[in-house]
Design a protein around this motif. Structure first.
Motif, short mmCIF file in Angstrom:
data_model
loop_
_atom_site.label_atom_id
_atom_site.label_comp_id
_atom_site.label_asym_id
_atom_site.label_seq_id
_atom_site.Cartn_x
_atom_site.Cartn_y
_atom_site.Cartn_z
N UNK A 295 44.69 32.27 31.01
CA UNK A 295 44.71 33.65 30.52
C UNK A 295 43.28 34.17 30.46
N UNK A 296 43.10 35.41 30.87
CA UNK A 296 41.77 36.02 30.90
C UNK A 296 41.62 36.94 29.70
N UNK A 297 40.52 36.79 29.01
CA UNK A 297 40.18 37.69 27.90
C UNK A 297 38.74 38.14 28.04
N UNK A 298 38.48 39.39 27.67
CA UNK A 298 37.14 39.93 27.69
C UNK A 298 36.72 40.23 26.25
N UNK A 299 35.52 39.83 25.91
CA UNK A 299 35.01 40.09 24.56
C UNK A 299 33.72 40.89 24.70
N UNK A 300 33.72 42.07 24.09
CA UNK A 300 32.55 42.94 24.13
C UNK A 300 31.82 42.89 22.81
N UNK A 301 30.54 43.18 22.86
CA UNK A 301 29.74 43.25 21.65
C UNK A 301 28.57 44.20 21.87
N UNK B 10 31.76 39.26 27.89
CA UNK B 10 31.97 37.90 28.39
C UNK B 10 33.44 37.72 28.70
N UNK B 11 33.73 37.20 29.88
CA UNK B 11 35.11 36.97 30.29
C UNK B 11 35.44 35.48 30.23
N UNK B 12 36.61 35.17 29.70
CA UNK B 12 37.08 33.79 29.70
C UNK B 12 37.99 33.59 30.91
N UNK B 13 38.50 32.38 31.07
CA UNK B 13 39.36 32.12 32.22
C UNK B 13 38.57 31.38 33.28
N UNK B 14 38.60 30.06 33.25
CA UNK B 14 37.69 29.27 34.09
C UNK B 14 37.98 29.45 35.57
N UNK B 15 39.21 29.83 35.95
CA UNK B 15 39.53 29.96 37.37
C UNK B 15 39.40 31.40 37.87
N UNK B 16 38.93 32.29 37.01
CA UNK B 16 38.77 33.69 37.41
C UNK B 16 37.63 33.83 38.38
N UNK B 17 37.89 34.45 39.52
CA UNK B 17 36.86 34.73 40.51
C UNK B 17 36.65 36.24 40.55
N UNK B 18 35.54 36.65 39.99
CA UNK B 18 35.29 38.07 39.77
C UNK B 18 34.76 38.73 41.03
N UNK B 19 35.31 39.91 41.36
CA UNK B 19 34.78 40.70 42.47
C UNK B 19 34.17 42.00 41.99
N UNK B 20 34.62 42.52 40.87
CA UNK B 20 34.07 43.76 40.34
C UNK B 20 33.94 43.66 38.83
N UNK B 21 32.87 44.26 38.31
CA UNK B 21 32.70 44.39 36.87
C UNK B 21 32.21 45.80 36.59
N UNK B 22 32.66 46.35 35.49
CA UNK B 22 32.25 47.71 35.19
C UNK B 22 32.39 48.06 33.73
N UNK B 23 31.86 49.21 33.41
CA UNK B 23 31.94 49.75 32.06
C UNK B 23 32.56 51.15 32.11
N UNK C 47 37.65 42.87 37.47
CA UNK C 47 38.70 42.70 38.46
C UNK C 47 38.39 41.47 39.29
N UNK C 48 39.43 40.73 39.61
CA UNK C 48 39.21 39.55 40.42
C UNK C 48 40.47 38.75 40.62
N UNK C 49 40.29 37.59 41.21
CA UNK C 49 41.40 36.71 41.55
C UNK C 49 41.56 35.65 40.46
N UNK C 50 42.75 35.63 39.87
CA UNK C 50 43.04 34.65 38.83
C UNK C 50 44.37 33.98 39.13
N UNK C 51 44.31 32.70 39.37
CA UNK C 51 45.51 31.90 39.67
C UNK C 51 46.32 32.55 40.79
#
Length: 118
Positions: free
Chosen positions: A1-7, A23-36, A97-101
């Motif tokens: 499961x993927x979770x994002x924690x902002x601070x 910070x994003x959790x989810x060890x198998x998450x392969x990120x292609x985009x990040x944004x605010x 955004x990315x590939x997870x499982x």
């Protein structure tokens, strides 16, 4: 499961600075985009900055004042915001955004409040 924690949100005076982190959790998450994104009071959510493999795109309101840093491998990103003004007030959300499982999906953080006021 993927979770994002902002601070990093808070109250700041006009002209001040804040730094948001995500910070994003989810060890198998392969990120292609990040944004605010941000949602001003009473308004729709809007893009602040989007970092893709080919480019980093800022909203006109953010250009020259905000700087995004990201590390896809570490699954972290930050948003340095300078010269803040009251129009920057809102809830700021990290989006990844990315590939997870085997599935390409987008994930949102819970949001962090930024208030610019004297």
């Amino acid at each position: 499961q993927v979770q994002l924690v902002e601070s990093g949100g808070g109250l700041v005076q006009p002209g001040g600075s804040l730094r948001l982190s995500c910070v994003a959790s989810g060890t198998t998450l392969r990120i292609s985009e990040m944004g605010w994104y941000r949602q001003p009071p009473g308004k729709e959510r809007e893009l602040v900055v989007l970092d893709t493999p080919s480019s980093t795109n800022y909203a006109d309101s953010a250009k020259g004042r905000f700087t995004m840093s990201s590390d896809g491998a570490k699954k972290t990103c930050s948003l340095q915001m300078n010269s803040l003004n009251p129009e920057d007030t809102g809830t700021y959300y990290c989006k990844v955004s990315g590939l997870y499982e085997g599935t390409y999906s987008s994930y949102w953080g819970q949001g962090t409040q930024v208030t610019v006021s004297s």
